[in-house]
Design an enzyme around this catalytic site. Structure first.
Site, short mmCIF file in Angstrom:
data_model
loop_
_atom_site.label_atom_id
_atom_site.label_comp_id
_atom_site.label_asym_id
_atom_site.label_seq_id
_atom_site.Cartn_x
_atom_site.Cartn_y
_atom_site.Cartn_z
N GLY A 1 0.80 -1.22 0.00
CA GLY A 1 0.00 0.00 0.00
C GLY A 1 0.83 1.27 0.00
CG HIS B 1 1.05 3.20 6.36
ND1 HIS B 1 0.48 3.73 5.24
CD2 HIS B 1 2.13 3.97 6.63
CE1 HIS B 1 1.19 4.76 4.83
NE2 HIS B 1 2.20 4.93 5.67
CG ASP C 1 -6.65 -4.00 5.79
OD1 ASP C 1 -5.50 -3.55 5.96
OD2 ASP C 1 -7.01 -4.59 4.77
C1 GDG Z 1 -0.84 -1.60 4.50
C2 GDG Z 1 -1.96 -1.76 5.54
C3 GDG Z 1 -3.14 0.15 4.46
C4 GDG Z 1 -2.22 -5.97 -4.47
N1 GDG Z 1 -2.13 -7.01 -5.32
C5 GDG Z 1 -1.60 -6.54 -6.45
C6 GDG Z 1 -1.37 -5.18 -6.30
N2 GDG Z 1 -1.76 -4.85 -5.06
C7 GDG Z 1 -1.69 -3.50 -4.50
C8 GDG Z 1 -3.09 -2.92 -4.37
C9 GDG Z 1 -2.94 -1.94 -3.21
C10 GDG Z 1 -1.84 -2.58 -2.38
O1 GDG Z 1 -1.17 -3.54 -3.18
C11 GDG Z 1 -2.39 -3.28 -1.15
O2 GDG Z 1 -2.78 -2.29 -0.22
P1 GDG Z 1 -3.75 -2.55 1.01
O3 GDG Z 1 -4.13 -1.25 1.59
O4 GDG Z 1 -4.94 -3.30 0.52
O5 GDG Z 1 -2.98 -3.49 2.03
P2 GDG Z 1 -1.47 -3.66 2.67
O6 GDG Z 1 -0.48 -4.05 1.67
O7 GDG Z 1 -1.67 -4.62 3.78
O8 GDG Z 1 -1.07 -2.22 3.23
C12 GDG Z 1 -3.27 -1.29 4.92
C13 GDG Z 1 -1.93 0.35 3.58
O9 GDG Z 1 -0.75 -0.15 4.21
C14 GDG Z 1 -1.71 1.82 3.26
O10 GDG Z 1 -1.56 2.56 4.40
O11 GDG Z 1 -4.28 0.48 3.68
O12 GDG Z 1 -4.30 -1.39 5.87
O13 GDG Z 1 -2.08 -3.12 5.96
O14 GDG Z 1 -2.50 -0.69 -3.66
O15 GDG Z 1 -3.42 -2.32 -5.59
N3 GDG Z 1 -0.86 -4.42 -7.28
C15 GDG Z 1 -0.57 -5.01 -8.45
N4 GDG Z 1 -0.74 -6.35 -8.65
C16 GDG Z 1 -1.25 -7.15 -7.70
O16 GDG Z 1 -1.39 -8.35 -7.91
N5 GDG Z 1 -0.08 -4.29 -9.46
#
Ligand code: GDG
Length: 727
Positions: A30, A164, A371
């Site tokens: 993220g 985060h 989350d």
């Molecule tokens: C932490 C916190 C908080 C995922 N799969 C693919 C891909 N992604 C990208 C998504 C999104 C990111 O990864 C995941 O972000 P999240 O917010 O859902 O979760 P965490 O990685 O756990 O992030 C979370 C975040 O930090 C920000 O503060 O929201 O709560 O745990 O952007 O698009 N991107 C691509 N291919 C994939 O297969 N290109």
């Protein structure tokens, strides 16, 4: 131009080793995805770990040069430290605990020491790179000690910290053996930011309970400065997602997927493989949905995109097995020849494939157990430019607080998720569009750039507030000037508050009593016939009489209801009534019943509800409720409600310390006036002073006083200096 130094565990670029060669690639996650576009547009440097061991990075100078050309400054870590710090303390202690999985948290001294070592290594690199004017913005749970370590190296630096992941409630946070060190580490920053108000509240609560610092309106009065804490819900790069559907590469990919999916409706979920994301629970709920709604069989496909994460950690390997097993079970149970209900992708997809999935999915099923925010929910909504598509989101994702138009569910409630799926798949298009348009408007406005800018603006304004407070600090030179003005004066008036000003505010009455040393000091001040000393307090007159009756001083009790001239008796300022007490007393009694440890103090012209012995958070909550309740009840009674240190006081409107102070101020032609006080009841005294007077607030915070001193001991040493002693 002010530079921005972003500091995070990982750089937005990662060095990967493949077949013996090193390659530079974009990092997943993220933070990296969200911020990388913004940081390039600013004058900034990113400091972080590049993903490979110290030895390798030294050998590969061209890789380092490539990182530097992208404004990325690598911190090198030994393999051992990475193990114990990253896979250990970060991911086996903090991550589970902060996501409300306390039974998964491991408390190891070795992990902790590695965490300290790595934070110190980061501090050394940042201190080397930083210039005096830089803004330093530290990210996430890997670096919670870094703000304090930097403050020790760069006392004047502008340092912000953003977490985060969730900050858990006090009951969970207190389980951590190193809880105080973590809080003190964070308080090295000037601003500590979180995704939601709940997390901010939890943090402030822990600071208050564990470190005892005063907390008011997101402002913490730490030992030597003010620190702020606030909520900044992270946004996404809205343009990137909202324009994706028009991108020919995305459209081509979408067509390719469509061919394979046929006429089936599509449910999509996208997560890193993590036990916090609720993947097994979600799969079970999908199975329940198929059981309850057989009409959807062959009509719907669940695409489960799972990105490998923390592959070396045992618990993640177990989870992988569990998910593999569940997918097999569901496909085996519900699938038919030609229809596989769950399409399981365990890999990282390129952006255009991810965007194609977002744009074709009829439903996004985002059900984390916990989350911090969850950006996937936001990205899906932003991609739906035609407004069609339904988001199902669990209430335990931070983003649920902003995305209220989604179908909000409890991630542990399989029946509820199953019903939500049926509702989503059958939702009329018009309703889908209406819900999405509201969320899109919000996401477009509060995008990642706005998020980052708001954080930085608040950080700079906090720094400004600290500077203003520093400017008010009564310097050593000014103290000498004050003392000499006093010594040269012919008629001096000293108006002194007592609790919190001459002695530290103390919850235990015995500790608040004046000691022999303080009484001697007051006596010395009053010895000089040219000086008049008045103690202006909120305490009742009997206590003041008992403590100070033997001194040659004027006394003001109950915030100005009672006054006693030097050598005279106690008098009220004017005829005051106290019949109103009959109405107010029962209200306070009911608050005592509901707040264990609180009690009522009855003064002649006021009633006080004390909660210093109650649980601090409950006390503050009840105080807010009481104030609300009283302001309705007392509207016609000519009363005011004062909020002091752990007290709520009700008294006549006409009483205040300033009014009492005026009796002395207006009596003589004083050529030296000094007032010292610590809380807002003393503000009335400050406001009543002539412009030439010296006014000093003990502690930080906004005040009408011209100067400030940090503690009661500084105030008494100033008084000592005035009578010719050492400060
Ligand atoms: C932490 C916190 C908080 C995922 N799969 C693919 C891909 N992604 C990208 C998504 C999104 C990111 O990864 C995941 O972000 P999240 O917010 O859902 O979760 P965490 O990685 O756990 O992030 C979370 C975040 O930090 C920000 O503060 O929201 O709560 O745990 O952007 O698009 N991107 C691509 N291919 C994939 O297969 N290109």
């Amino acid at each position: 131009m002010q530079r921005l130094l972003i500091v995070s565990n990982r750089l937005p670029l990662t060095i990967q080793e493949r077949k013996g060669d090193l390659h530079v690639e974009l990092s997943v996650g993220g933070l990296a995805t969200g911020l990388s576009s913004w940081y390039k547009s600013c004058h900034s440097i990113w400091i972080g770990w590049a993903g490979i061991g110290r030895k390798k990075i030294k050998e590969e100078t061209d890789i380092v040069a490539r990182l530097l050309s992208e404004n990325c400054y690598p911190v090198s870590l030994s393999q051992y430290n990475v193990e114990a710090y990253y896979h250990g303390f970060c991911n086996r202690t903090i991550w589970p605990l902060f996501h409300y999985f306390p039974l998964y948290a491991e408390y190891s001294e070795d992990f902790w020491q590695a965490y300290e070592r790595v934070n110190t290594a980061f501090a050394n690199v940042v201190a080397e790179v930083a210039k005096p004017n830089d803004i330093i913005w530290i990210h996430d749970y890997h670096l919670m000690l870094l703000p304090k370590l930097l403050r020790e190296r760069l006392p004047k630096a502008t340092v912000g910290f953003f977490l985060h992941i969730p900050f858990p409630s006090f009951e969970i946070f207190r389980l951590l053996p190193w809880r105080k060190q973590i809080l003190e580490g964070l308080l090295g920053a000037d601003l500590v930011g979180f995704h939601t108000y709940d997390y901010t509240g939890h943090f402030l609560d822990s600071v208050h309970r564990l470190l005892g610092y005063e907390v008011a309106m997101g402002q913490i009065t730490a030992a030597d400065r003010v620190v702020r804490s606030d909520a900044f819900p992270m946004g996404i790069n809205y343009e990137q997602f909202s324009s994706a559907a028009q991108d020919p590469k995305v459209q081509k990919e979408r067509k390719r997927f469509h061919k394979k999916l046929g006429d089936c409706q599509v449910i999509l979920s996208v997560d890193r493989l993590d036990y916090t994301k609720g993947i097994p629970q979600r799969l079970r709920a999908f199975s329940v949905f198929l059981n309850r709604n057989p009409k959807f069989k062959r009509k719907v496909i669940f695409i489960l995109l799972v990105v490998p994460s923390r592959t070396g950690v045992e618990r993640y390997m177990q989870l992988k097995k569990q998910v593999d097993g569940l997918v097999g079970e569901i496909n085996g149970k519900h699938g038919t020849i030609g229809w596989m209900p769950v399409w399981y992708l365990y890999r990282f997809l390129p952006f255009h494939s991810l965007a194609a999935l977002y744009s074709l999915a009829d439903v996004a099923l985002v059900t984390p157990l916990r989350d911090g925010m969850n950006l996937v929910a936001k990205e899906y909504t932003a991609t739906k430019t035609d407004g069609k598509g339904v988001l199902i989101l669990s209430e335990t994702a931070g983003s649920a607080q902003e995305l209220g138009e989604a179908i909000i569910i409890n991630a542990n409630n399989q029946e509820e998720i199953a019903q939500a799926l049926a509702k989503a798949l059958e939702m009329p298009e018009q309703e889908q569009i209406e819900r999405n348009r509201i969320m899109q408007k919000r996401l477009r406005r509060y995008n990642v750039v706005r998020w980052a800018n708001e954080f930085v603006d608040k950080l700079l304004s906090t720094k400004k507030l600290q500077r203003e407070m520093e400017e008010k600090a009564l310097t050593y030179e000014m103290q000498r000037k004050l003392a000499s003005d006093f010594q040269e004066s012919d008629k001096a008036l000293l108006l002194l508050d007592y609790d919190g000003t001459l002695v530290p505010f103390s919850p235990k009455p015995a500790e608040a009593m004046p000691g022999a040393k303080l009484l001697r000091l007051l006596e010395r001040l009053t010895k000089n016939p040219r000086t008049e000393v008045v103690l202006i307090s909120g305490r009742d007159k009997d206590t003041l009489e008992k403590w100070f009756g033997g001194l040659n001083v004027g006394l003001v009790a109950e915030h100005g209801a009672w006054i006693k001239e030097k050598g005279g008796g106690w008098e009220t300022i004017e005829t005051l009534t106290s019949e109103w007490k009959e109405e107010v007393y029962p209200i306070l009694e009911s608050w005592v019943d509901r707040t264990p440890g609180s009690f009522i103090e009855e003064k002649e012209f006021s009633l006080v509800w004390h909660y210093r012995k109650a649980d601090p958070s409950l006390g503050e909550l009840r105080a807010r409720e009481l104030i609300n309740n009283l302001s309705n009840t007392i509207a016609n009674l000519n009363l005011q409600v004062l909020e002091g240190s752990k007290v709520v006081e009700v008294k006549n409107t006409d009483i205040n310390k300033g009014r009492a102070a005026l009796i002395w101020i207006s009596r003589e032609k004083w050529d030296f006036v000094l007032a010292i006080g610590d809380d807002w009841t003393d503000e009335d005294t400050f406001k009543a002073l002539p412009s030439t007077a010296w006014s000093i607030k003990v502690g930080f915070g906004a005040s009408a006083a011209r100067f400030s001193l940090s503690s009661p001991s500084k105030a008494t040493s100033l008084l000592r200096k005035m009578v010719g002693g050492k400060m």
